[in-house]
Design a protein around this motif. Structure first.
Motif, short mmCIF file in Angstrom:
data_model
loop_
_atom_site.label_atom_id
_atom_site.label_comp_id
_atom_site.label_asym_id
_atom_site.label_seq_id
_atom_site.Cartn_x
_atom_site.Cartn_y
_atom_site.Cartn_z
N GLY A 187 0.78 -1.24 0.00
CA GLY A 187 0.00 0.00 0.00
C GLY A 187 0.81 1.29 0.00
N PRO A 188 1.77 1.49 0.95
CA PRO A 188 2.52 2.74 0.98
C PRO A 188 3.30 3.03 -0.32
CG PRO A 188 2.77 1.57 3.05
CD PRO A 188 2.05 0.65 2.13
N LYS A 189 3.80 1.96 -0.96
CA LYS A 189 4.56 2.17 -2.21
C LYS A 189 3.64 2.73 -3.29
CE LYS A 189 8.34 1.70 -4.67
NZ LYS A 189 8.97 0.41 -5.02
N ILE A 190 2.41 2.19 -3.38
CA ILE A 190 1.44 2.68 -4.37
C ILE A 190 1.00 4.09 -4.01
CG2 ILE A 190 -0.85 2.28 -5.36
CD1 ILE A 190 -0.37 -0.70 -4.94
N LEU A 191 0.81 4.33 -2.70
CA LEU A 191 0.43 5.68 -2.25
C LEU A 191 1.53 6.69 -2.59
CD1 LEU A 191 -1.85 7.16 -0.75
CD2 LEU A 191 -0.61 6.75 1.38
N GLY A 192 2.78 6.23 -2.50
CA GLY A 192 3.91 7.10 -2.87
C GLY A 192 3.85 7.48 -4.35
N ASN A 193 3.39 6.54 -5.17
CA ASN A 193 3.25 6.84 -6.60
C ASN A 193 2.23 7.96 -6.82
OD1 ASN A 193 5.08 4.83 -7.21
ND2 ASN A 193 3.52 3.26 -7.58
N ALA A 194 1.15 7.96 -6.03
CA ALA A 194 0.13 9.01 -6.12
C ALA A 194 0.74 10.35 -5.72
CB ALA A 194 -1.06 8.67 -5.23
N THR A 195 1.58 10.33 -4.65
CA THR A 195 2.24 11.57 -4.19
C THR A 195 3.17 12.10 -5.28
OG1 THR A 195 2.16 10.76 -1.91
CG2 THR A 195 3.69 12.57 -2.38
N THR A 196 3.92 11.19 -5.90
CA THR A 196 4.84 11.59 -6.99
C THR A 196 4.05 12.20 -8.16
OG1 THR A 196 6.38 9.84 -6.38
CG2 THR A 196 6.60 10.76 -8.59
N GLU A 197 2.92 11.59 -8.46
CA GLU A 197 2.09 12.08 -9.57
C GLU A 197 1.59 13.49 -9.28
OE1 GLU A 197 0.87 11.78 -13.30
OE2 GLU A 197 1.84 10.10 -12.28
N ILE A 198 1.16 13.74 -8.03
CA ILE A 198 0.67 15.07 -7.65
C ILE A 198 1.82 16.08 -7.72
CG2 ILE A 198 -0.24 16.45 -5.73
CD1 ILE A 198 -1.77 13.90 -4.85
N PHE A 199 3.01 15.69 -7.19
CA PHE A 199 4.17 16.59 -7.18
C PHE A 199 4.59 16.95 -8.61
CE2 PHE A 199 8.80 17.18 -7.32
CZ PHE A 199 8.94 18.24 -6.43
N ASN A 200 4.67 15.92 -9.47
CA ASN A 200 5.06 16.17 -10.86
C ASN A 200 4.02 17.02 -11.58
OD1 ASN A 200 7.36 14.65 -10.56
ND2 ASN A 200 6.44 12.75 -11.34
N GLY A 201 2.74 16.81 -11.25
CA GLY A 201 1.67 17.61 -11.85
C GLY A 201 1.77 19.07 -11.46
N LEU A 202 2.10 19.33 -10.19
CA LEU A 202 2.26 20.71 -9.73
C LEU A 202 3.45 21.39 -10.43
CD1 LEU A 202 1.60 20.25 -5.89
CD2 LEU A 202 0.14 21.48 -7.52
N ILE A 203 4.56 20.65 -10.52
CA ILE A 203 5.74 21.21 -11.20
C ILE A 203 5.41 21.49 -12.67
CG2 ILE A 203 8.12 20.73 -11.95
CD1 ILE A 203 7.84 21.27 -8.97
N SER A 204 4.65 20.54 -13.28
CA SER A 204 4.25 20.71 -14.68
C SER A 204 3.37 21.93 -14.84
CB SER A 204 3.52 19.45 -15.17
OG SER A 204 2.98 19.64 -16.45
N LYS A 205 2.46 22.17 -13.89
CA LYS A 205 1.54 23.31 -13.95
C LYS A 205 2.32 24.62 -13.87
CE LYS A 205 -2.76 24.89 -13.85
NZ LYS A 205 -3.70 24.66 -14.97
N LEU A 206 3.31 24.63 -12.95
CA LEU A 206 4.13 25.84 -12.79
C LEU A 206 4.97 26.11 -14.04
CD1 LEU A 206 5.33 25.34 -9.09
CD2 LEU A 206 3.65 27.02 -9.92
N SER A 207 5.26 25.05 -14.80
CA SER A 207 6.07 25.18 -16.01
C SER A 207 5.22 25.41 -17.26
CB SER A 207 6.94 23.93 -16.22
OG SER A 207 7.72 23.68 -15.09
N GLY A 208 3.87 25.52 -17.05
CA GLY A 208 2.97 25.76 -18.17
C GLY A 208 2.47 24.50 -18.82
N GLY A 209 2.63 23.35 -18.14
CA GLY A 209 2.19 22.08 -18.70
C GLY A 209 0.72 21.79 -18.38
N ASN A 210 0.34 20.49 -18.49
CA ASN A 210 -1.06 20.08 -18.29
C ASN A 210 -1.48 20.00 -16.82
OD1 ASN A 210 -1.43 19.82 -21.09
ND2 ASN A 210 -0.61 17.70 -21.07
N GLY A 211 -0.52 19.96 -15.93
CA GLY A 211 -0.85 19.90 -14.50
C GLY A 211 -1.08 18.47 -14.03
N ILE A 212 -1.87 18.34 -12.96
CA ILE A 212 -2.10 17.04 -12.30
C ILE A 212 -3.02 16.17 -13.14
CG2 ILE A 212 -3.01 15.91 -10.23
CD1 ILE A 212 -2.35 18.52 -8.70
N ASP A 213 -2.62 14.88 -13.28
CA ASP A 213 -3.45 13.91 -13.99
C ASP A 213 -4.37 13.21 -12.97
OD1 ASP A 213 -4.61 11.96 -15.51
OD2 ASP A 213 -2.74 11.17 -16.36
#
Length: 607
Positions: free
Chosen positions: A56-82
């Motif tokens: 469970g925690p490993k999969i939950l970590g993937n969700a956290t990574t996805e949110i973090f990458n989405g935020l960075i993408s949004k700040l860079s003008g990308g699509n944001g959080i998937d």
């Protein structure tokens, strides 16, 4: 949250078994071996439940990574959080936890069934064993000791068995699984986490070492305090009668003061465990966080992996603490099992019957032929007992305390076997009878009445379950207790229990006489049946016993010699021998030992 010592700030000193390995083998082979398939099911589902939880925690970590990458993408003008991907991860996580819960339920359900079936079988084995043990066993054990095996030890075994097996499996699987997951994320962060463990272990060992002696003192003084309370309230009327309140209060206060000091120190040291462990864990978290941040900056791991690792790091110490608790549980469980097995392996009453003699053909002639007996095999209680009793005779056995009167009755009923000589009934050695068959010949009325919790009718029918209501009533009338029973709220269906304060000792005694009358035995044994009864009630009971003794061979162990004047034969015992025998008048005329006993008792009664 429970402290590391098995409770919210404290624990009891765990009793250690004498032979852990041998007892554990016995428990597995004799009892647990029957549940192999069920135990395999427990193992499979416990492992499955743990695996699904650990992932469970490993999969939950993937969700956290996805949110973090989405935020960075949004700040860079990308699509944001998937959010679609996060939703898929969340559903996957929910399904995993649901499967884990189902596996846990199946595992607990199966293990509970195993422990309850095992203890059910053990209780049955113990009850069967009780009925097969010789009376000498109960002479060396208190009722409380035997009761403790049936209640405390069985309950300890049942509870610890159901808890410890599943916890051992899940704890080991959790430790191995978490280590694998931690190493899969970062071996550097894992090493930092593992370095903390020996430091924690050393500190915990030192604290436990200091607190252990105080726990032992606490248990000792707790037992003393409990013993004082039980003793004081058990004899409260004596304490008050002799104005002993101040003395017992001071004694209790002294023991209570010692209990307070040892309890305070043990609880304080035990209470240090959680903050110490918490501090060390927090230091570990700081080290992991710093190392994780450094690795994340270098792009070695993701932010979600750091979050997953911290979760694993928090979970890692839990199974280690659980294993420490399980160790105590296993010790207590095996110690309880050891006492149970010791009881079940006690030597049973040996039945040496060889003949096929039926008691229906016997009349009740009894012969004591040079009987010798000793309880311990060394000190003789019965030295050379000889007597010839004819059917239908009323035999009184008298003598001072310790003369061997009650012992003779115990030998007659084969509660014990003679060391030398023989006891014969109509020429047949009593050792040639089945014990149960032999005892059907006897009816016994003791000084201490025994009535079980149930109706009056059931108590009277105890020796003859097939008796009709009319037969019960006739027996009660012969015992002069019918009129009293009719005055009870529900007559013969009235319940008897400890709270039956409206039934006197004399009335209970009359009910036991009715029970013997209904059983219609060939031989009667009356062991000082009226010694603690007032004179008026004694007359009633004596009349009931006269009805009971008609046409039966009767042995009367007498305390009041005035009650056995009409006996056909009086056996006078002293130091395990018959020193005189004859009728009342004959023995008085001899002016021997019996005359001394009778006259001394008469003088006391006159005074």
């Amino acid at each position: 949250m429970p402290g590391p010592m098995g409770g919210p700030g404290g624990k009891k000193t765990t009793e250690k078994p004498k032979n852990f390995k041998a007892t554990a083998k016995k428990l597995i082979h004799q009892y647990l071996g029957k549940y192999r398939i069920a135990l395999i099911i427990v193992l499979i589902f416990a492992v499955g439940s743990t695996i699904f939880t650990i992932v469970g925690p490993k999969i939950l970590g993937n969700a956290t990574t996805e949110i973090f990458n989405g935020l960075i993408s949004k700040l860079s003008g990308g699509n944001g959080i998937d959010f679609g991907k996060i939703g898929q991860i969340s559903i996957t996580l929910l399904i995993l936890y649901l499967i884990s819960a189902v596996f846990t339920f199946v595992q607990n359900f199966t293990m509970t069934g195993i422990s309850q079936n095992l203890t059910y079988q053990m209780r049955n084995d113990i009850i069967k064993k009780i009925n097969q043990l010789p009376m000498k066993y109960f002479d060396t054990k208190t009722n409380g000791e035997v009761l403790s095996i049936i209640t405390n030890d069985i309950d300890t075994l049942s509870f610890n068995l159901s808890q410890s097996i599943t916890q051992i499996i899940t704890s080991i699987c959790t430790i191995i699984g978490i280590l694998i997951m931690m190493f899969s994320i970062s071996w550097q962060m894992t090493l930092i986490s593992l370095i903390i463990l020996p430091i924690a272990g050393i500190l915990v060992k030192n604290i436990v070492g200091k607190s252990q002696k105080y726990f032992q003192r606490q248990q000792a003084y707790l037992a003393e305090v409990n013993g004082q309370v039980e003793e004081i309230y058990g004899g409260l009327n004596i304490v008050k009668a002799f104005n002993g309140e101040e003395k017992v209060t001071k004694e209790f206060e002294k023991a209570n003061q010692e209990l307070y000091h040892s309890g305070w120190k043990s609880q304080f040291l035990s209470g240090l465990m959680f903050p110490v462990m918490n501090f060390i864990s927090n230091v570990g978290y700081v080290g992991v966080a710093v190392a994780g941040g450094y690795l994340a900056i270098n792009g070695t791991i993701t932010v979600g992996n750091i979050q997953s690792f911290i979760q694993y790091n928090k979970q890692f110490t839990q199974p280690i603490n659980q294993i420490a608790q399980i160790s105590s549980m296993l010790q207590a469980m095996i110690a309880a099992a050891e006492r149970i097995f010791e009881f079940l392996e006690e030597d049973e009453e040996i039945d040496m019957h060889k003949g096929n003699t039926k008691i229906e053909t016997l009349k009740g002639n009894v012969t004591f032929d040079h009987v010798k007996f000793s309880y311990d095999g060394e000190t003789p209680i019965i030295k050379d007992f000889n007597a010839q009793i004819q059917e239908g005779q009323k035999i009184a056995i008298v003598g001072p305390t310790g003369a061997g009167k009650t012992t003779m009755v115990k030998l007659l009923m084969r509660f014990y076997d003679v060391a030398e000589g023989a006891i014969l009934i109509d020429g047949h050695n009593i050792k040639d009878f089945d014990r149960g068959e032999l005892r059907k010949m006897f009816g016994m009325v003791l000084q201490d009445t025994w009535l079980f919790g149930g109706t009056v009718k059931d108590n009277i029918k105890y020796g003859k379950e097939e008796a009709t209501d009319d037969q019960v009533i006739e027996a009660a009338k012969a015992a002069h207790v019918h009129h009293f029973i009719k005055t009870l709220p529900q007559g013969y269906n009235s319940m008897i229990n400890e709270e039956s304060s409206n039934i006197s000792a004399g009335q209970k005694q009359l009910m036991t006489i009715a029970r013997v009358i209904l059983a219609d035995p060939k031989v009667l044994i009356l062991d000082e049946a009226t010694s603690s009864i007032d004179t008026r009630t004694e007359i009633q009971i004596q009349s009931a016993m006269d009805n009971l003794m008609k046409g039966r061979t009767s042995f009367i162990i007498a305390h009041r010699l005035s009650t056995i004047k009409n006996a056909d034969l009086i056996l006078v015992m002293n130091h395990g021998d018959i020193v005189e025998q004859g009728k009342h008048e004959e023995l008085l005329e001899k002016g021997g030992f019996y005359a001394e006993l009778y006259n001394s008792q008469f003088e006391v009664e006159e005074q």
